[in-house]
Enzyme design. Structure first.
Site, PDB file in Angstrom:
ATOM      1  N   ASN A  45       0.767  -1.130  -0.094  1.00  0.00           N
ATOM      2  CA  ASN A  45      -0.069  -0.008   0.025  1.00  0.00           C
ATOM      3  C   ASN A  45       0.834   1.230  -0.041  1.00  0.00           C
ATOM      4  O   ASN A  45       1.916   1.279   0.741  1.00  0.00           O
ATOM      5  CB  ASN A  45      -1.016   0.061   1.170  1.00  0.00           C
ATOM      6  CG  ASN A  45      -0.345  -0.214   2.384  1.00  0.00           C
ATOM      7  OD1 ASN A  45       0.714  -1.039   2.717  1.00  0.00           O
ATOM      8  ND2 ASN A  45      -0.946   0.419   3.546  1.00  0.00           N
ATOM      9  N   ILE A  46       0.516   2.045  -0.716  1.00  0.00           N
ATOM     10  CA  ILE A  46       1.116   3.534  -1.002  1.00  0.00           C
ATOM     11  C   ILE A  46       0.394   4.536  -0.675  1.00  0.00           C
ATOM     12  O   ILE A  46      -0.711   5.084  -1.692  1.00  0.00           O
ATOM     13  CB  ILE A  46       1.771   3.692  -2.476  1.00  0.00           C
ATOM     14  CG1 ILE A  46       2.414   2.392  -2.653  1.00  0.00           C
ATOM     15  CG2 ILE A  46       2.634   4.833  -2.731  1.00  0.00           C
ATOM     16  CD1 ILE A  46       3.823   2.154  -2.088  1.00  0.00           C
ATOM     17  N   GLU A  47       0.650   5.140   0.531  1.00  0.00           N
ATOM     18  CA  GLU A  47      -0.599   6.354   0.982  1.00  0.00           C
ATOM     19  C   GLU A  47       0.190   7.533   0.544  1.00  0.00           C
ATOM     20  O   GLU A  47       1.109   7.689  -0.171  1.00  0.00           O
ATOM     21  CB  GLU A  47      -0.559   6.168   2.441  1.00  0.00           C
ATOM     22  CG  GLU A  47      -1.194   4.841   2.908  1.00  0.00           C
ATOM     23  CD  GLU A  47      -1.325   4.774   4.593  1.00  0.00           C
ATOM     24  OE1 GLU A  47      -2.263   4.128   4.841  1.00  0.00           O
ATOM     25  OE2 GLU A  47      -0.887   5.690   5.224  1.00  0.00           O
ATOM     26  N   GLU A  53      -2.899  -4.576  -3.116  1.00  0.00           N
ATOM     27  CA  GLU A  53      -3.464  -5.360  -4.125  1.00  0.00           C
ATOM     28  C   GLU A  53      -3.558  -4.748  -5.321  1.00  0.00           C
ATOM     29  O   GLU A  53      -3.035  -5.273  -6.444  1.00  0.00           O
ATOM     30  CB  GLU A  53      -4.844  -5.723  -3.735  1.00  0.00           C
ATOM     31  CG  GLU A  53      -5.034  -6.774  -2.625  1.00  0.00           C
ATOM     32  CD  GLU A  53      -5.385  -5.758  -1.209  1.00  0.00           C
ATOM     33  OE1 GLU A  53      -4.699  -4.677  -1.083  1.00  0.00           O
ATOM     34  OE2 GLU A  53      -6.350  -6.395  -0.442  1.00  0.00           O
ATOM     35  N   CYS A  83     -10.313  -4.826   0.286  1.00  0.00           N
ATOM     36  CA  CYS A  83     -11.458  -3.714   0.325  1.00  0.00           C
ATOM     37  C   CYS A  83     -12.282  -3.910  -1.004  1.00  0.00           C
ATOM     38  O   CYS A  83     -11.952  -4.653  -1.926  1.00  0.00           O
ATOM     39  CB  CYS A  83     -10.922  -2.192   0.217  1.00  0.00           C
ATOM     40  SG  CYS A  83     -10.001  -1.734  -1.179  1.00  0.00           S
TER      41      CYS A  83
END
Ligand SMILES: [Zn+2]
Length: 158
Positions: free
Chosen positions: A52-54, A65, A96
């Protein structure tokens, strides 16, 4: 294991799980502090990892994903045989809703999706079972809309 999925051979399964853990190490999750790693397996044994890259805008955030799918598809890989997802939570967590739709776009309905608990390695070392929830997109996104639906004959359209 769900009856809806096919069986992944043990070496591939272990390789994929290890890759998901490796991917999690590169999570850029400075806002949520919620690291996620994902790994996709291709029919020829290639593994594509994603984290995940916020983003400070929040809306610019992408899940692990989808990072893996975007990496793969943008380099010409569009066929997959399994997906593994791991977080820092000691129970299997599920993709999600947005990721489920992306999985639906590129994966067979019965492809194995391994939801791996953070304590997978400790569980296995202690002989407690792997704690993995193995599922499929058919289970995660029932009655889904997919690419083939756009090919259906329509009424009232020119
Ligand atoms: Zn997601």
């Amino acid at each position: 294991m769900s009856a809806l999925t096919w069986v992944l051979d043990v070496p591939s399964r272990e390789k994929l799980i290890k890759a998901a853990f490796e991917a999690k190490e590169f999570a850029y999750s400075k806002y949520s502090k919620f690291r996620v790693g994902a790994a996709l397996l291709t029919p020829d044994g290639q593994i594509i990892k994603g984290a995940n890259i916020e983003n400070a805008s929040y809306g610019g955030t992408i899940c692990a994903e989808r990072t893996a799918f975007v990496k793969a598809v943008s380099e010409g890989t569009m066929s997959f045989v399994a997906l593994a997802v791991v977080t820092d939570v000691a129970s299997p967590l599920s993709p999600c809703g947005m990721c489920r739709q992306v999985i639906r776009e590129f994966c067979p309905q019965n492809m194995p999706i391994l939801l791996v608990p953070a304590d997978y390695n400790e569980r296995v070392a202690k002989g407690l079972g792997d704690g993995i929830l193995e599922t499929s997109i058919a289970e995660l996104l029932p009655h889904s809309f997919g690419p083939e639906d756009l090919e259906l004959p329509r009424q009232g359209a020119d």
